[in-house]
Enzyme design. Structure first.
Site, PDB file in Angstrom:
ATOM      1  N   GLU A   1      45.834  20.935 -10.954  1.00  0.00           N
ATOM      2  CA  GLU A   1      44.646  20.240 -11.530  1.00  0.00           C
ATOM      3  C   GLU A   1      44.296  19.145 -10.693  1.00  0.00           C
ATOM      4  O   GLU A   1      45.308  18.106 -10.527  1.00  0.00           O
ATOM      5  CB  GLU A   1      45.031  19.669 -13.043  1.00  0.00           C
ATOM      6  CG  GLU A   1      43.700  19.247 -13.814  1.00  0.00           C
ATOM      7  CD  GLU A   1      44.247  18.770 -15.062  1.00  0.00           C
ATOM      8  OE1 GLU A   1      45.370  19.095 -15.692  1.00  0.00           O
ATOM      9  OE2 GLU A   1      43.379  17.941 -15.843  1.00  0.00           O
TER      10      GLU A   1
ATOM     11  N   ASP B   1      41.364   8.490 -19.958  1.00  0.00           N
ATOM     12  CA  ASP B   1      42.562   8.519 -19.230  1.00  0.00           C
ATOM     13  C   ASP B   1      43.088   6.865 -19.465  1.00  0.00           C
ATOM     14  O   ASP B   1      42.483   5.932 -19.884  1.00  0.00           O
ATOM     15  CB  ASP B   1      42.361   8.574 -17.882  1.00  0.00           C
ATOM     16  CG  ASP B   1      42.128  10.032 -17.479  1.00  0.00           C
ATOM     17  OD1 ASP B   1      43.090  10.926 -17.878  1.00  0.00           O
ATOM     18  OD2 ASP B   1      40.892  10.265 -16.983  1.00  0.00           O
TER      19      ASP B   1
END
Lengths: 412, 277
Positions: free
Chosen positions: B52, B63
Site C-alpha cells: 500500500e 491520518d
C-alpha cells in the site's frame, strides 16, 4: 421578479435559493467528500437537523436565545459621516459586531449547540482561526454546561492571544495545533480527527458555511437571520430593498447570511470581498475564488488555494479570520453563476478602512469587515446618492488592536 | 472488473497456503524519491504480500501525526502525483507480481484529472486504489474509469458503518475490504481481538471479498493477533515511524526498515500455524 431578464442568460437558474440538493450539492460544489469514518456522523447530524428544522419548538428556542442572550436583532445603522465623506451611495451598516461575543459567529453557534442538545451530545469541539468562532463556541458551551475543546493553530494562538484567554475564561480547553502549517486548516483537520475518534458523545460545531453536507446549508440557515432582519429594517427605514450588499469572505458565513435572503431579488447587487493579502498578483493572499480553482478539501468541493499538484496552499492575510485556503461551496456556486460579484481588498486597504471607520463612525471594526469596508470606500463614490448600500459589520475589532498597532509601528 | 488483477492472484495464493497476508504502508517519496523507491523494491523480499503506497497530501484528515509528517517530508522533497506514478512504473519494471494499492486523498487526483489518472495509474501498474475522502456517494466521476482501466476501488469500512450503510460501501468495491478496526485515525488506539473477530464475521456475512484489517496495529504481537482472524493485516504508522527514526542514516534506512517489516510479516504469516499448535 423579472423572470424574462433572468432567462436570457442560460446559465442562470430560475432561483438561486434551491440548493443544496439532497446530497448536499450546490451545482458542482459542496457534497460529502469524507472518509467512511466520518460518514455515519454527518448523516446523523443531517437527520437531526432536518428534524429540528421541521419542529417549531426548535426555532422558538433559538429565537428566544437570539433575542435575550445574543442581543438580536442587530441594528441597521445609517453611517452618515462615512456617507458624506465618500460622497456617493447611502451607506448602512448591519451591526452584527454588537452581538454578544462581538461577531456574527454566535448566530451559528447557538443554533448548533441547541441541535447538539437535541441529539443528546455531551461534548463540544470546534476549530478556530481568529478565535471569534472559538469564543462564541466556548460561550454557548458554558451557557449549557457542556465541556468544550477548541482546536487552534499554534501560529494563530500567537497572534490572537486575547481570544485564547477569553476561551479559557469561559472554561474551554484550547489545543494548540502543531501539525501541517499550524493555522486554521490544520485546526479543522485536528477537529475532524477528534470527531472520528469520539463518535458517540461529541458534536462538532463548524464555524463557517463550509465542510461536508449538511454544514454549509445549516450554517447558512442559522446565519441567514442577518438578511431576514435587514429586509424588514430596510423597508422600515427606506420603504424599499437595498441596492447593494457588501460582506467580507473567509469561509463566507457572514456573507451568505447577509446575501441569502436577497438571492432571488434581481435588483439587489452583491459583493463578496476576499482577503487580497499582499495583492492577488503576488500569490500571497487568501482569495480562493479570485486566486484559486475548484478542488476537494474538508468534506466539500469548492474553490481552493492549491498548487499544480493539488496540494493545499496557505492563505496569507492580515486577518486570521479570512486566512483559509477554501470557501463555502455555495459561494463557489454563486461565483460560477455570477449571481454575486467577488472582489478583493489587500491588507493595506483593509488597514486604511479600519482606521477610517474608527475616526468617521466611532466604531472599531474587526479586520475582517474592514476588508468589506475597503471595497465600500471604492464602490460608494461611483454610485448615485439614492443608492442604498449595506455592509455587514460582522465583528468588532478589540481582538485586533495589538495586531494593528504592530502593523502601524506602534508599541503598546 | 479485471480478471487478471494481481490482488486476486495474491489473495488466492494466500488462501491456498492458509496464511494471512501482510500489507505494508509507506508514503511515496518519504523521505526522498530514491530512498523510497529502493524501499519499495525491497519490501516483497521482507515478506510484504501487498504494497500500500501513500500518495502524499498536505491535509490527510484521516491520518495521524506519523503519516501526516511522512506526507509533508515527501512533499518537501518535491514529491508529486506524477512522480508517484513514475515510482510505480519503476517498481513494475522489476516486479510484476506484487500488487500495489495506492492510498490517498481525492484533491491531487481531481487536480490531475480523474479519468486521466485512472488510465495512467493502471498503465503504470497499480492494482487498487483507496481514496479516503471519496465515498460511494461521490465516486461516480472516478470509480467507473478506474474499474474500466482494470483497477479495484477498495473501500474502508469502520465500526460505525452500520447494516443500513454497508451495502452502499460494499457495492462496486473490489480486491479486498479494508476494515478500520477503531473509531479514529491511523496510528491511534487498538481494538480488542474480540471486537476484530466480531467485525470480520459481520463483514463476511455481506461480502465474499478478503478482509484486511488496519489502523491501530502497532507491533508484531498485535499484527499476529489480528492475523488469526483477518485475511490480511495492514501496518502503516509503525513502519512510517521506523522510516522517521532512520532519517539521519539514509544509507541504512532501507535495511533497517526491512528488518522491522520482516518481523511483522513473519508474525502475520505464522499466526495461524501458532494458533493451531
Amino acid at each position: 421578479m423579472n423572470k424574462t431578464a433572468l432567462n436570457t442568460n442560460a446559465s442562470r437558474p430560475n432561483s438561486f435559493k434551491t440548493g443544496p440538493d439532497e446530497r448536499g450539492h450546490f451545482g458542482l460544489f459542496g457534497g460529502r467528500f469524507v472518509a467512511e469514518t466520518l460518514m455515519p456522523l454527518i448523516l446523523e447530524v443531517e437527520k437531526a437537523y432536518n428534524a429540528a428544522k421541521a419542529d417549531p419548538s426548535f426555532q422558538q428556542e433559538l429565537d428566544y436565545y437570539m433575542e435575550h442572550y445574543a442581543g438580536r436583532p442587530s441594528p441597521l445603522y445609517f453611517a452618515k459621516r462615512l456617507t458624506e465623506h465618500l460622497n456617493g451611495a447611502k451607506i448602512y451598516f448591519k451591526r452584527d459586531e454588537l452581538n454578544h461575543t462581538g461577531s456574527h459567529k454566535i448566530n451559528n453557534c447557538m443554533g448548533q449547540i441547541l441541535l447538539a442538545r437535541r441529539m443528546g451530545k455531551k461534548r463540544i469541539i470546534a476549530e478556530t482561526g481568529a478565535g471569534q468562532h472559538g469564543v462564541a463556541t466556548a460561550t454557548v458551551a458554558a451557557l449549557f454546561d457542556l465541556p468544550c475543546t477548541v482546536y487552534m493553530g499554534a501560529v494563530d494562538i500567537e497572534r490572537q492571544k486575547p481570544n485564547v484567554f477569553r476561551m479559557k475564561l469561559l472554561g474551554a480547553t484550547v489545543v494548540p495545533v502543531k501539525s501541517g502549517s499550524h493555522t486554521l486548516k490544520d485546526a479543522m483537520n485536528e477537529a475532524l480527527r477528534d470527531w472520528v475518534t469520539n463518535v458517540e458523545d461529541t458534536f462538532y460545531i463548524i464555524g463557517t458555511a463550509a465542510g461536508p453536507h449538511p454544514y454549509p446549508a445549516m450554517v447558512r440557515d442559522f446565519q441567514s437571520v442577518i438578511g431576514k432582519e435587514l429586509r424588514g429594517q430596510m423597508m422600515k427605514a427606506e420603504s424599499r430593498l437595498p441596492d447593494s450588499l457588501v460582506a467580507c469572505i473567509g469561509g463566507g458565513s457572514n456573507a451568505i447570511g447577509l446575501f441569502y435572503e436577497f438571492l432571488d431579488e434581481p435588483t439587489v447587487k452583491m459583493y463578496g470581498v476576499e482577503a487580497g493579502g499582499h495583492g492577488i498578483e503576488t500569490g500571497k493572499h487568501a482569495a480562493s475564488l479570485n486566486g484559486g480553482r475548484p478542488g476537494v478539501l474538508h468534506g466539500n468541493r469548492t474553490y481552493l488555494l492549491q498548487d499544480a499538484d493539488g496540494q493545499i496552499l496557505e492563505g496569507d492575510s492580515i486577518s486570521a479570520g479570512l486566512d483559509y485556503p477554501g470557501i463555502g461551496p455555495e459561494h463557489s456556486y454563486l461565483f460560477d453563476t455570477k449571481r454575486v460579484n467577488y472582489v478583493s481588498a489587500t491588507d493595506n486597504e483593509a488597514l486604511a478602512a479600519f482606521q477610517l471607520c474608527c475616526k468617521m463612525e466611532g466604531i472599531i471594526p474587526a479586520l475582517e469587515p474592514a476588508h468589506a469596508l475597503a471595497y465600500v470606500t471604492k464602490l460608494a463614490p461611483t454610485l448615485p446618492k439614492d443608492h442604498l448600500m449595506v455592509m455587514n459589520l460582522c465583528g468588532r475589532g478589540d481582538k485586533d488592536i495589538f495586531n494593528v498597532a504592530e502593523k502601524l509601528g506602534v508599541t503598546l | 472488473m479485471s480478471v487478471n488483477n494481481r490482488l486476486d492472484a495474491r489473495f488466492a495464493e494466500l488462501r491456498a497456503a492458509n496464511q494471512a497476508g501482510f500489507i505494508s504502508f509507506t508514503v511515496a517519496g518519504d523521505p526522498d524519491y530514491e530512498t523510497s523507491l529502493k524501499l519499495l523494491q525491497a519490501l516483497p523480499a521482507a515478506g510484504v504480500d501487498v504494497i500500500e503506497l501513500g500518495m502524499p497530501f498536505t491535509d490527510p484528515m484521516a491520518d495521524g501525526a506519523a503519516i501526516q509528517a511522512a506526507d509533508l517530508r515527501a512533499l518537501a522533497g518535491g514529491m508529486t502525483l506524477v512522480k508517484t506514478l513514475q515510482m510505480v512504473r519503476e517498481f513494475r519494471a522489476l516486479n510484476t507480481t506484487t500488487p500495489i494499492v495506492l492510498m490517498g486523498y481525492y484533491n491531487p487526483i481531481y487536480s490531475y484529472g480523474a479519468e486521466k489518472f485512472a488510465r495512467d495509474a493502471a498503465q503504470a501498474g497499480v492494482d487498487g486504489l483507496i481514496i479516503v475522502d471519496l465515498p460511494p456517494e461521490e465516486d461516480e466521476e472516478f470509480r467507473p474509469a478506474a474499474q474500466k482501466a482494470g483497477m479495484y476501488v477498495i473501500r474502508l469500512t469502520t465500526p460505525t458503518t452500520n447494516e443500513k450503510r454497508l451495502p452502499a460501501v460494499l457495492s462496486n468495491s473490489g480486491g479486498f475490504l479494508y476494515y478500520v478496526s477503531i473509531t479514529g485515525i491511523t496510528g491511534a488506539a487498538t481494538a480488542s481481538e474480540q471486537q476484530v473477530q466480531n467485525a470480520i464475521a459481520r463483514l463476511k456475512q455481506h461480502s465474499k471479498l478478503p478482509v484486511a484489517v488496519g489502523f491501530g496495529i502497532k507491533d508484531a504481537a498485535g499484527a499476529q493477533t489480528v492475523a488469526r482472524h483477518a485475511d490480511a493485516v495492514v501496518v502503516g504508522s509503525a513502519i512510517v515511524q521506523t522510516v522517521e527514526r532512520n532519517l539521519n542514516c539514509r544509507h541504512e534506512l532501507v535495511t533497517n526498515v526491512c528488518t522491522y517489516v520482516q518481523t511483522l510479516s513473519t508474525a502475520v504469516h505464522d499466526a495461524r500455524k501458532k494458533a493451531a499448535a
